[in-house]
Motif scaffolding. Structure first.
Motif, short mmCIF file in Angstrom:
data_model
loop_
_atom_site.label_atom_id
_atom_site.label_comp_id
_atom_site.label_asym_id
_atom_site.label_seq_id
_atom_site.Cartn_x
_atom_site.Cartn_y
_atom_site.Cartn_z
N PRO A 240 0.80 -1.23 0.00
CA PRO A 240 0.00 0.00 0.00
C PRO A 240 0.82 1.27 0.00
O PRO A 240 0.30 2.35 -0.29
CB PRO A 240 -0.84 -0.12 1.27
CG PRO A 240 -0.15 -1.14 2.12
CD PRO A 240 0.51 -2.08 1.16
N TYR A 364 -3.93 -4.42 6.09
CA TYR A 364 -4.55 -4.42 4.77
C TYR A 364 -4.76 -5.86 4.34
O TYR A 364 -4.11 -6.79 4.84
CB TYR A 364 -3.69 -3.67 3.75
CG TYR A 364 -2.20 -3.87 3.94
CD1 TYR A 364 -1.53 -4.93 3.34
CD2 TYR A 364 -1.47 -3.01 4.75
CE1 TYR A 364 -0.17 -5.12 3.53
CE2 TYR A 364 -0.11 -3.19 4.96
CZ TYR A 364 0.54 -4.24 4.34
OH TYR A 364 1.88 -4.45 4.54
N GLU A 365 -5.68 -6.05 3.40
CA GLU A 365 -5.97 -7.40 2.96
C GLU A 365 -6.35 -7.38 1.48
O GLU A 365 -6.92 -6.39 0.99
CB GLU A 365 -7.08 -8.02 3.79
CG GLU A 365 -8.41 -7.28 3.72
CD GLU A 365 -9.45 -7.87 4.66
OE1 GLU A 365 -9.05 -8.60 5.57
OE2 GLU A 365 -10.64 -7.59 4.46
N PRO A 367 -8.55 -8.72 -1.81
CA PRO A 367 -9.84 -9.35 -2.07
C PRO A 367 -9.65 -10.72 -2.72
O PRO A 367 -8.58 -11.02 -3.27
CB PRO A 367 -10.50 -8.38 -3.05
CG PRO A 367 -9.34 -7.80 -3.81
CD PRO A 367 -8.21 -7.69 -2.80
N GLN A 395 -4.92 -5.57 -5.55
CA GLN A 395 -6.07 -4.72 -5.22
C GLN A 395 -6.28 -4.70 -3.71
O GLN A 395 -7.35 -5.02 -3.21
CB GLN A 395 -7.33 -5.23 -5.93
CG GLN A 395 -7.17 -5.28 -7.45
CD GLN A 395 -8.46 -5.63 -8.15
OE1 GLN A 395 -9.50 -5.04 -7.89
NE2 GLN A 395 -8.40 -6.60 -9.05
N LEU A 396 -5.26 -4.32 -2.98
CA LEU A 396 -5.31 -4.35 -1.52
C LEU A 396 -6.35 -3.39 -0.96
O LEU A 396 -6.56 -2.28 -1.47
CB LEU A 396 -3.94 -3.98 -0.95
CG LEU A 396 -2.81 -4.98 -1.19
CD1 LEU A 396 -1.50 -4.39 -0.71
CD2 LEU A 396 -3.09 -6.29 -0.48
N ARG A 397 -6.98 -3.82 0.12
CA ARG A 397 -7.91 -2.98 0.86
C ARG A 397 -7.29 -2.67 2.21
O ARG A 397 -7.00 -3.57 2.99
CB ARG A 397 -9.25 -3.69 1.04
CG ARG A 397 -10.31 -2.86 1.76
CD ARG A 397 -11.64 -3.59 1.79
NE ARG A 397 -11.58 -4.77 2.65
CZ ARG A 397 -11.87 -4.75 3.95
NH1 ARG A 397 -12.22 -3.61 4.54
NH2 ARG A 397 -11.82 -5.86 4.66
N VAL A 398 -7.06 -1.38 2.48
CA VAL A 398 -6.48 -0.96 3.76
C VAL A 398 -7.56 -1.05 4.83
O VAL A 398 -8.65 -0.49 4.68
CB VAL A 398 -5.92 0.46 3.66
CG1 VAL A 398 -5.43 0.95 5.02
CG2 VAL A 398 -4.78 0.51 2.64
N THR A 399 -7.27 -1.75 5.92
CA THR A 399 -8.25 -1.95 6.99
C THR A 399 -7.90 -1.18 8.26
O THR A 399 -8.75 -1.02 9.13
CB THR A 399 -8.36 -3.44 7.33
OG1 THR A 399 -7.08 -3.94 7.72
CG2 THR A 399 -8.87 -4.24 6.13
#
Length: 533
Positions: A240, A364-365, A367, A395-399
């Motif tokens: 990220p 981050y994770e 999908p 396509q990482l999603r920051v959590t």
């Protein structure tokens, strides 16, 4: 005083360590599987000229260190303007040669930089038992010296490190002479090989970096009963902290150029997969910042991993080398085609990192998305495909985020981190004695530090990190590392304890008995220094 709630972070590149994963990149063990004659009949040589010593007729051995060095000396004799130097020596006493290609034959590295052309770094054989990448670097060197790629040098500068791991190549093993995985050391910079490269990159900062490896053809056999089919697998930097503009350029310009070169010669390509779990989603390459692909992306460069298909031994070796050569040639052509845009994109990204006030991504994770895996029959070589689910790090999603500090105060116990940052060209300053308001890291480990911790990419290790407000007495030998510089993403990845493979995470920077690390975040007033900073 607790400033954030206690968080337990599984220190992994992707959230997959609980799966029984078999790595796709070549391991130190030789696979017992050998491809059938029918499969090998599908893997014909690619009809392109490749000038490299390991591709000679009737060869049974891979290129030795002596043959590599002789090949490079021969190129220098043919083209005196080629820069041929040394990045130092390995722990085993072997030389780390590197080459710099310019149209003018410039020998002074400061003058090379003043050419103001995109600088592309190509690196091979970080893992000693993955030889085709190193062989391709020698072929690329020949083509740049006086072959088909030489005309590109009017518009780009190319740096080649043909063999990053000479000790591993000699022993035909993945690891270095010090028994570490070189491709987990780019953040830590503790090995002579990574330190040599990074010191040279301060002189010639890369706009693009390519790292050439091999992956195992037989990995899907147990799960799917078939072989991997892609001649070349490719993945850009997936962390990220990589600038979004650089990622867009990698995926919209460079990746299509590489694929076009491959497909034009009848070779196939796919995304790189880092593991083959027995069940569940497959996984693209991880997000660990110590992997070269991610590390150099964090510096603001366009960064790619290339992995050619290896069925074992010297099987289809010319094809493996050709796949690396063609992908790299396509990338070089793309860099030359619009060098000003490449330079602007990288420079803009580095300025933005120095000015950023955005929070740091600390969790981050990826999908899980539908995808198709290209395969081939293990007996006949007939092509097929498998619909899969893919845990896609592209396509990482920051959590979870953490407030970005102005910088970090480092006590003397953090000396290994300080040394690594300085080798990378990170600006550090001597702090003046004072009392400073900081956020201290309180670190609790629930598992011991092991060798696997040092090389974490998909390793689960529970690490609890809590931030505490603390006034610290800064001594005369403390260091201040400001974040208002282009290396900000590298600094944060190196010093935040729950960054995978950071100096604190792997234990190179020790944590005191009270759980406090000798690295302190400063989020308000910049501390005084003993000189300009």
């Amino acid at each position: 005083m607790t400033m954030t709630t206690l968080r337990t972070w599984a220190v992994i590149g992707l959230m997959t360590a609980s799966l029984p994963v078999t790595a796709l990149a070549q391991s130190g063990a030789r696979t017992p599987y050998r491809q059938t004659p029918a499969v090998l009949a599908q893997l014909t040589d690619v009809p392109i000229p490749l000038d490299a010593p390991g591709l000679g007729a009737d060869r049974t051995e891979f290129t030795s260190q002596a043959e590599m060095e002789a090949h490079l000396r021969g190129l220098k004799a043919r083209v005196p303007g080629l820069y041929l130097g040394s990045l130092g020596q390995t722990s085993g006493g072997r030389d780390l040669p590197w080459l710099v290609f310019t149209a003018e034959g410039v020998q002074d590295l400061a003058a090379v930089r003043r050419l103001n052309r995109p600088i592309v770094w190509l690196m091979g054989q970080q893992h000693g038992n993955e030889p085709s990448g190193g062989e391709a670097m020698l072929a690329l060197a020949s083509a740049l010296a006086d072959g088909e790629l030489a005309p590109l040098l009017d518009r780009i500068t190319v740096v080649i490190v043909p063999r990053m791991n000479p000790d591993g190549a000699e022993a035909f093993t993945r690891r270095t002479g010090l028994d570490y995985d070189l491709n987990r050391d780019h953040l830590l910079a503790t090995l002579p090989e990574s330190r040599g490269v990074q010191a040279a990159m301060v002189l010639l900062p890369p706009d693009v970096v390519v790292d050439a490896h091999e992956y195992g053809a037989s990995s899907p056999l147990q799960r799917f009963g078939r072989l991997n089919a892609a001649d070349q697998t490719i993945l850009d930097a997936t962390h990220p902290g990589v600038p979004a503009g650089v990622t867009r350029l990698a995926r919209t310009t460079f990746l299509p150029a590489m694929e076009a070169r491959l497909h034009g010669s009848g070779l196939s390509s796919s995304v790189y997969l880092s593991g083959m779990p027995a069940t569940g989603p497959l996984v693209t390459g991880g997000t660990s910042p110590g992997i070269s692909r991610n590390y150099y992306g964090l510096t603001g460069a366009v960064s790619f991993l290339l992995e050619s298909r290896n069925g074992g031994g010297r099987e289809a070796y010319q094809r493996r080398v050709a796949s690396h050569y063609l992908a790299a040639a396509g990338l070089l052509e793309a860099a030359a085609a619009d060098g000003p845009r490449l330079r602007r994109t990288v420079a803009t990204a580095r300025r933005a990192m120095a000015r950023s006030r955005a929070p740091l991504a600390v969790a981050y994770e990826p999908p899980v998305l539908p995808a198709v895996l290209p395969l081939m029959d293990s007996e006949t070589g007939a092509p097929s495909a498998e619909a899969i689910e893919l845990r896609d790090s592209r396509q990482l999603r920051v959590t979870e985020t953490r407030r970005r500090p102005r910088g970090y105060l480092l006590a003397p116990e953090a000396g290994t981190a300080i040394a690594a940052l300085e080798i990378k060209g990170i600006h550090v300053c001597a702090a003046a004695p004072q009392t400073a308001a900081t956020e201290a890291f309180h670190v609790t480990r629930t598992e011991p530090i092991t060798r696997q911790t040092r090389e974490a990419s998909t390793l689960t290790e529970a690490l609890q990190v809590r931030l505490e407000a603390r006034n610290v007495a800064v001594g005369a030998d403390w260091i201040w590392v400001p974040m208002n510089q282009a290396g900000a993403s590298v600094i944060a990845a190196s010093l935040e304890p729950d960054s995978v493979g950071s100096h604190i995470h792997v234990g190179l920077v020790p944590v005191a008995e009270d759980g406090i690390a000798p690295v302190y975040r400063v989020v308000q007033r910049t501390p005084r220094t003993t000189g300009p900073c």
